[in-house]
Design a protein around this motif. Sequence first.
Motif, PDB file in Angstrom:
ATOM      1  N   GLN A 222      22.425   6.699  12.548  1.00 11.67           N
ATOM      2  CA  GLN A 222      22.568   8.154  12.447  1.00 11.67           C
ATOM      3  C   GLN A 222      23.007   8.826  13.738  1.00 11.67           C
ATOM      4  OE1 GLN A 222      22.817   9.343   9.673  1.00 11.67           O
ATOM      5  NE2 GLN A 222      21.201   8.841   8.211  1.00 11.67           N
ATOM      6  N   ALA A 223      23.551   8.049  14.680  1.00  8.88           N
ATOM      7  CA  ALA A 223      24.078   8.607  15.935  1.00  8.88           C
ATOM      8  C   ALA A 223      23.064   9.510  16.623  1.00  8.88           C
ATOM      9  CB  ALA A 223      25.383   9.360  15.679  1.00  8.88           C
ATOM     10  N   ARG A 224      21.860   9.033  16.678  1.00  9.91           N
ATOM     11  CA  ARG A 224      20.794   9.814  17.314  1.00  9.91           C
ATOM     12  C   ARG A 224      20.858   9.647  18.829  1.00  9.91           C
ATOM     13  NH1 ARG A 224      14.212   9.075  16.643  1.00  9.91           N
ATOM     14  NH2 ARG A 224      13.652  10.776  18.065  1.00  9.91           N
ATOM     15  N   GLU A 225      20.849  10.755  19.550  1.00 14.03           N
ATOM     16  CA  GLU A 225      20.909  10.739  21.003  1.00 14.03           C
ATOM     17  C   GLU A 225      19.542  10.407  21.604  1.00 14.03           C
ATOM     18  OE1 GLU A 225      23.605  11.033  22.761  1.00 14.03           O
ATOM     19  OE2 GLU A 225      24.972  11.561  21.128  1.00 14.03           O
ATOM     20  N   PRO A 226      19.504   9.839  22.804  1.00 18.29           N
ATOM     21  CA  PRO A 226      18.215   9.521  23.449  1.00 18.29           C
ATOM     22  C   PRO A 226      17.546  10.760  24.012  1.00 18.29           C
ATOM     23  CG  PRO A 226      20.026   8.939  24.898  1.00 18.29           C
ATOM     24  CD  PRO A 226      20.654   9.379  23.596  1.00 18.29           C
ATOM     25  N   ALA A 227      17.125  11.644  23.131  1.00 16.43           N
ATOM     26  CA  ALA A 227      16.436  12.877  23.518  1.00 16.43           C
ATOM     27  C   ALA A 227      15.055  12.886  22.864  1.00 16.43           C
ATOM     28  CB  ALA A 227      17.246  14.093  23.057  1.00 16.43           C
ATOM     29  N   PRO A 228      14.118  13.677  23.377  1.00 17.27           N
ATOM     30  CA  PRO A 228      12.762  13.710  22.787  1.00 17.27           C
ATOM     31  C   PRO A 228      12.739  14.347  21.401  1.00 17.27           C
ATOM     32  CG  PRO A 228      12.951  15.307  24.568  1.00 17.27           C
ATOM     33  CD  PRO A 228      14.200  14.482  24.598  1.00 17.27           C
ATOM     34  N   TRP A 229      13.799  15.013  21.011  1.00 15.79           N
ATOM     35  CA  TRP A 229      13.919  15.595  19.677  1.00 15.79           C
ATOM     36  C   TRP A 229      15.133  14.950  18.988  1.00 15.79           C
ATOM     37  CZ3 TRP A 229      13.701  18.489  24.193  1.00 15.79           C
ATOM     38  CH2 TRP A 229      14.937  18.672  24.829  1.00 15.79           C
ATOM     39  N   TYR A 230      15.332  15.268  17.725  1.00 17.08           N
ATOM     40  CA  TYR A 230      16.472  14.711  16.986  1.00 17.08           C
ATOM     41  C   TYR A 230      17.725  15.490  17.354  1.00 17.08           C
ATOM     42  CZ  TYR A 230      13.337  11.818  14.250  1.00 17.08           C
ATOM     43  OH  TYR A 230      12.429  10.867  13.882  1.00 17.08           O
ATOM     44  N   HIS A 232      22.102  15.252  17.876  1.00 19.38           N
ATOM     45  CA  HIS A 232      23.280  14.498  17.456  1.00 19.38           C
ATOM     46  C   HIS A 232      24.544  15.173  17.973  1.00 19.38           C
ATOM     47  CE1 HIS A 232      20.628  12.429  14.547  1.00 19.38           C
ATOM     48  NE2 HIS A 232      20.085  13.641  14.408  1.00 19.38           N
ATOM     49  N   THR A 233      25.413  14.394  18.598  1.00 24.01           N
ATOM     50  CA  THR A 233      26.709  14.896  19.052  1.00 24.01           C
ATOM     51  C   THR A 233      27.861  14.268  18.267  1.00 24.01           C
ATOM     52  OG1 THR A 233      26.818  13.209  20.782  1.00 24.01           O
ATOM     53  CG2 THR A 233      25.845  15.334  21.376  1.00 24.01           C
ATOM     54  N   GLU A 234      27.572  13.264  17.451  1.00 17.79           N
ATOM     55  CA  GLU A 234      28.561  12.629  16.583  1.00 17.79           C
ATOM     56  C   GLU A 234      27.981  12.456  15.194  1.00 17.79           C
ATOM     57  OE1 GLU A 234      30.904   9.235  17.977  1.00 17.79           O
ATOM     58  OE2 GLU A 234      29.859   9.387  19.907  1.00 17.79           O
TER      59      GLU A 234
END
Length: 394
Positions: A222-230, A232-234
């Motif tokens: 799901q192209a989840r970014e390494p952030a503490p919340w959900y 997505h940039t893609e």
Amino acid sequence: MKQHIFLASPHMSEEGYEKQYIKEAFDTNWIAPLGKNVTEFENEMVRKLGAGRAVALSAGTAAIHMALKAVGVGQGDIVFCQSLTFSASANPIVYERAVPVFIDSETETWNMSPQALELAFDKYAKMGRRPKAVIVVHLYGISAKIAEIKEICGRYQVPLIEDAAESLGTVYQGRYTGTFGDYGIISFNGNKIITSSGGGMLLVNTEDAQEKAQKVLYWATQAREPAPWYQHTEIGYNYRMSNIVAGIGRGQLKVLDRRVEKKRYILEYYRKHLGDLPGISFMPMPQEAYCNCWLSVLQLAENCPVKPKDIMRALAEDDVESRPVWKPMHLQPIFAGCDFVSQVQDLCILEEESGADSSVSGQIFARGICMPSDSKMTDEDLQRICDVVRELWK
């Protein structure tokens, strides 16, 4: 009543390897799409095949989609794709709003013709265009002329995607299919030579295999970014294989070589017991390759009084499954507007009903039949099938 004979169906290991891995996943509560089985299945496949990296996914189709994204295919791009194949080889091209151009087969392997591929490159070069990728397929476990095709793609500096969904275990010039292209695709669908009930795998063979595999893994989760919340940039996809499915796959991989031998035995049985019938020939077996013979395919001569539909009907009446050869993509209604490149001049329609034409792939489709190739079949089952077929020649 006679026992039903399948075309090809799941065949779990006699030792119960699959159950051991599944039990471990349940005992440790790792039944989600993460866990040891997924990681180890990828690692074991890399070691078995000699691939660069592997990413376990939900289907072979997902693997093709991820390969296309990895090479940068996007809207309006051209992708050369083998015509004689299942639609899953071509559909992901359209997912990315790219344009498929279908390439004809040759008679020595039934796969993509290097000659037709050269014609396609030349044709589009004159238009000032170059494909973004080439998709070659190892049909029914028969290796394509992959060395020639790889050389052509290298000369034009175009990435090669190798659809080895049907050819797991096939060896060409000492290397497993799926490891020649920049990307290789494997399927573990229920009818494949080994199965995880579903699922697939992308093999990454590029110089930056680690980086590319990580990018595919990012898209597939799901192209989840390494952030503490959900965040997505893609756009991402839910394509990751589950830990339970991977456990089945790990067990199945242990018996792959055994399944290849049985599939080859089945084809040889048909050759021995049906090869004397006038008008029958069998799928080619290239000398450079050791093919897995996923399905055994017969071909009937043009003037043979027995037709593929006659054999399929007779087998069905005896409760035996068979099916036609894949209908080429360039003959499919959904791809009616797409270009098709063949070395055959002056193409014409051979069969109005099916739409088969005089291309090499069209003729294979018109005259071919996939015979029962279930690895659980006994000699008695095979003899029963051959008796039904031989009766049509009396």
